[in-house]
Write a protein that holds these residues in place. Structure first.
Motif, PDB file in Angstrom:
ATOM      1  N   ASP A  70      22.963  -0.952 -40.809  1.00 48.63           N
ATOM      2  CA  ASP A  70      23.652  -0.602 -41.648  1.00 48.63           C
ATOM      3  C   ASP A  70      24.856  -0.825 -42.139  1.00 48.63           C
ATOM      4  O   ASP A  70      25.632  -0.957 -41.452  1.00 48.63           O
ATOM      5  CB  ASP A  70      23.618   1.107 -40.730  1.00 48.63           C
ATOM      6  CG  ASP A  70      22.600   1.893 -40.733  1.00 48.63           C
ATOM      7  OD1 ASP A  70      21.465   2.101 -41.410  1.00 48.63           O
ATOM      8  OD2 ASP A  70      22.491   2.884 -39.049  1.00 48.63           O
ATOM      9  N   ASP A  71      24.924  -0.129 -43.171  1.00 47.56           N
ATOM     10  CA  ASP A  71      26.311  -1.124 -43.998  1.00 47.56           C
ATOM     11  C   ASP A  71      27.129  -0.169 -43.914  1.00 47.56           C
ATOM     12  O   ASP A  71      27.069   1.039 -44.125  1.00 47.56           O
ATOM     13  CB  ASP A  71      25.394  -1.439 -45.251  1.00 47.56           C
ATOM     14  CG  ASP A  71      26.735  -3.199 -45.478  1.00 47.56           C
ATOM     15  OD1 ASP A  71      27.270  -4.239 -44.367  1.00 47.56           O
ATOM     16  OD2 ASP A  71      27.010  -3.151 -46.321  1.00 47.56           O
ATOM     17  N   ASP A  72      28.766  -0.210 -44.564  1.00 44.34           N
ATOM     18  CA  ASP A  72      30.022   0.548 -44.853  1.00 44.34           C
ATOM     19  C   ASP A  72      29.517   1.551 -43.688  1.00 44.34           C
ATOM     20  O   ASP A  72      30.099   3.059 -43.688  1.00 44.34           O
ATOM     21  CB  ASP A  72      29.655   1.277 -45.948  1.00 44.34           C
ATOM     22  CG  ASP A  72      29.759  -0.198 -46.946  1.00 44.34           C
ATOM     23  OD1 ASP A  72      30.918  -1.159 -46.836  1.00 44.34           O
ATOM     24  OD2 ASP A  72      29.387   0.129 -48.138  1.00 44.34           O
ATOM     25  N   VAL A  73      29.384   1.164 -42.535  1.00 44.80           N
ATOM     26  CA  VAL A  73      29.383   2.371 -41.139  1.00 44.80           C
ATOM     27  C   VAL A  73      31.060   2.348 -40.260  1.00 44.80           C
ATOM     28  O   VAL A  73      31.423   0.961 -39.810  1.00 44.80           O
ATOM     29  CB  VAL A  73      28.432   2.140 -39.934  1.00 44.80           C
ATOM     30  CG1 VAL A  73      29.144   2.897 -38.872  1.00 44.80           C
ATOM     31  CG2 VAL A  73      27.625   2.334 -41.222  1.00 44.80           C
ATOM     32  N   ILE A  74      31.869   3.476 -40.576  1.00 49.29           N
ATOM     33  CA  ILE A  74      33.328   3.281 -38.790  1.00 49.29           C
ATOM     34  C   ILE A  74      32.623   3.541 -38.356  1.00 49.29           C
ATOM     35  O   ILE A  74      33.049   4.576 -37.724  1.00 49.29           O
ATOM     36  CB  ILE A  74      34.321   4.225 -40.244  1.00 49.29           C
ATOM     37  CG1 ILE A  74      34.813   2.809 -41.373  1.00 49.29           C
ATOM     38  CG2 ILE A  74      35.651   4.316 -39.727  1.00 49.29           C
ATOM     39  CD1 ILE A  74      35.585   3.856 -42.254  1.00 49.29           C
ATOM     40  N   LEU A  75      33.442   2.435 -37.128  1.00 52.37           N
ATOM     41  CA  LEU A  75      33.435   2.994 -35.559  1.00 52.37           C
ATOM     42  C   LEU A  75      34.502   3.844 -35.912  1.00 52.37           C
ATOM     43  O   LEU A  75      35.820   2.516 -35.322  1.00 52.37           O
ATOM     44  CB  LEU A  75      32.619   2.509 -34.573  1.00 52.37           C
ATOM     45  CG  LEU A  75      32.390   2.449 -33.432  1.00 52.37           C
ATOM     46  CD1 LEU A  75      31.253   3.466 -32.928  1.00 52.37           C
ATOM     47  CD2 LEU A  75      32.694   0.891 -32.712  1.00 52.37           C
ATOM     48  N   ARG A 106      31.326   5.452 -50.238  1.00 52.67           N
ATOM     49  CA  ARG A 106      30.458   4.212 -49.812  1.00 52.67           C
ATOM     50  C   ARG A 106      30.403   4.749 -48.084  1.00 52.67           C
ATOM     51  O   ARG A 106      29.364   3.944 -47.861  1.00 52.67           O
ATOM     52  CB  ARG A 106      31.030   3.858 -50.353  1.00 52.67           C
ATOM     53  CG  ARG A 106      30.985   2.430 -49.332  1.00 52.67           C
ATOM     54  CD  ARG A 106      32.267   0.864 -49.539  1.00 52.67           C
ATOM     55  NE  ARG A 106      31.693  -0.287 -49.919  1.00 52.67           N
ATOM     56  CZ  ARG A 106      31.712  -1.489 -50.549  1.00 52.67           C
ATOM     57  NH1 ARG A 106      33.115  -0.557 -52.251  1.00 52.67           N
ATOM     58  NH2 ARG A 106      31.226  -2.256 -50.884  1.00 52.67           N
ATOM     59  N   PHE A 107      31.559   5.061 -47.109  1.00 57.87           N
ATOM     60  CA  PHE A 107      31.643   5.089 -45.905  1.00 57.87           C
ATOM     61  C   PHE A 107      30.769   6.164 -45.295  1.00 57.87           C
ATOM     62  O   PHE A 107      31.118   7.229 -45.746  1.00 57.87           O
ATOM     63  CB  PHE A 107      32.794   4.629 -45.709  1.00 57.87           C
ATOM     64  CG  PHE A 107      33.791   3.533 -46.064  1.00 57.87           C
ATOM     65  CD1 PHE A 107      32.973   2.507 -45.331  1.00 57.87           C
ATOM     66  CD2 PHE A 107      34.683   3.201 -47.052  1.00 57.87           C
ATOM     67  CE1 PHE A 107      33.811   0.671 -46.029  1.00 57.87           C
ATOM     68  CE2 PHE A 107      35.281   2.063 -47.877  1.00 57.87           C
ATOM     69  CZ  PHE A 107      34.589   0.965 -46.804  1.00 57.87           C
ATOM     70  N   ARG A 108      30.214   5.706 -44.064  1.00 59.25           N
ATOM     71  CA  ARG A 108      30.125   6.881 -43.098  1.00 59.25           C
ATOM     72  C   ARG A 108      30.372   6.236 -42.306  1.00 59.25           C
ATOM     73  O   ARG A 108      31.349   5.388 -42.054  1.00 59.25           O
ATOM     74  CB  ARG A 108      28.214   6.313 -43.137  1.00 59.25           C
ATOM     75  CG  ARG A 108      27.781   7.120 -44.108  1.00 59.25           C
ATOM     76  CD  ARG A 108      26.022   6.949 -44.350  1.00 59.25           C
ATOM     77  NE  ARG A 108      25.937   5.288 -44.322  1.00 59.25           N
ATOM     78  CZ  ARG A 108      24.356   4.700 -43.257  1.00 59.25           C
ATOM     79  NH1 ARG A 108      23.508   5.302 -43.631  1.00 59.25           N
ATOM     80  NH2 ARG A 108      24.654   3.600 -43.630  1.00 59.25           N
ATOM     81  N   PHE A 109      30.449   7.314 -40.971  1.00 61.28           N
ATOM     82  CA  PHE A 109      31.342   7.477 -39.861  1.00 61.28           C
ATOM     83  C   PHE A 109      30.492   7.405 -38.474  1.00 61.28           C
ATOM     84  O   PHE A 109      29.578   8.550 -38.422  1.00 61.28           O
ATOM     85  CB  PHE A 109      31.990   7.923 -39.873  1.00 61.28           C
ATOM     86  CG  PHE A 109      33.392   8.306 -41.766  1.00 61.28           C
ATOM     87  CD1 PHE A 109      34.796   7.787 -41.433  1.00 61.28           C
ATOM     88  CD2 PHE A 109      32.537   8.520 -42.490  1.00 61.28           C
ATOM     89  CE1 PHE A 109      35.390   7.504 -42.564  1.00 61.28           C
ATOM     90  CE2 PHE A 109      33.771   8.835 -43.547  1.00 61.28           C
ATOM     91  CZ  PHE A 109      34.688   8.361 -43.859  1.00 61.28           C
ATOM     92  N   THR A 110      30.787   6.770 -37.293  1.00 61.10           N
ATOM     93  CA  THR A 110      30.281   6.963 -36.380  1.00 61.10           C
ATOM     94  C   THR A 110      31.404   7.317 -35.401  1.00 61.10           C
ATOM     95  O   THR A 110      31.970   5.786 -34.726  1.00 61.10           O
ATOM     96  CB  THR A 110      29.277   6.607 -35.695  1.00 61.10           C
ATOM     97  OG1 THR A 110      28.208   7.099 -34.557  1.00 61.10           O
ATOM     98  CG2 THR A 110      29.426   5.086 -35.581  1.00 61.10           C
TER      99      THR A 110
END
Length: 135
Positions: free
Chosen positions: A6-11, A34-38
């Motif tokens: 997965d790309d552009d994922v902010i942890l 653009r960004f997704r989060f986890t």
């Protein structure tokens, strides 16, 4: 460095008030969505953290997967900021030596609960953010 599909994922640390505000800052400016989060406390976040050598029980960094690679500490923050509209100038800060950038980052990270506080449970996002959260 391992790659992640997965790309552009902010942890981020979901119980950290500063970290949750960082997510809110990005959400407000990421007009392209653009960004997704986890949160690191989720199953997905824990797997991501472990893959990149971050202790999910004592995280010392947030991370962003960009271009299939995890960027940590100051590289993560600068990578995210540099991809937000109007923030491309932030790329100039990559010229600051990484050890210096990471020292400042680590100082804040180590003291984030003392300075900014901590939620008792993982931060609950609003409906707009929930659509961009991977758990």
């Amino acid at each position: 460095m391992p790659h992640w599909p997965d790309d552009d994922v902010i942890l981020y640390d979901g119980v950290c008030i500063f970290c949750s505000r960082w997510v809110g800052f990005v959400l407000a400016r990421d007009t392209a969505r653009r960004f997704r989060f986890t949160p690191i406390q989720s199953d997905y976040g824990t797997r991501l953290a472990k893959t990149f050598g971050i202790d999910p029980d004592d995280p010392d960094t947030n991370a962003v997967v960009h271009g299939g690679v995890a960027w940590l500490k100051s590289d993560a923050a600068l990578t995210v900021l540099s991809h937000l509209p109007g923030w491309s100038w932030i790329r100039t800060l990559f010229a600051v030596p990484k050890p210096l950038r990471d020292a400042v980052y680590s100082l804040i990270a180590r003291n984030r609960y003392k300075i900014f506080g901590k939620y008792e449970t993982c931060f609950v996002p609003d409906a707009d953010m929930r659509a961009r959260v991977l758990e």
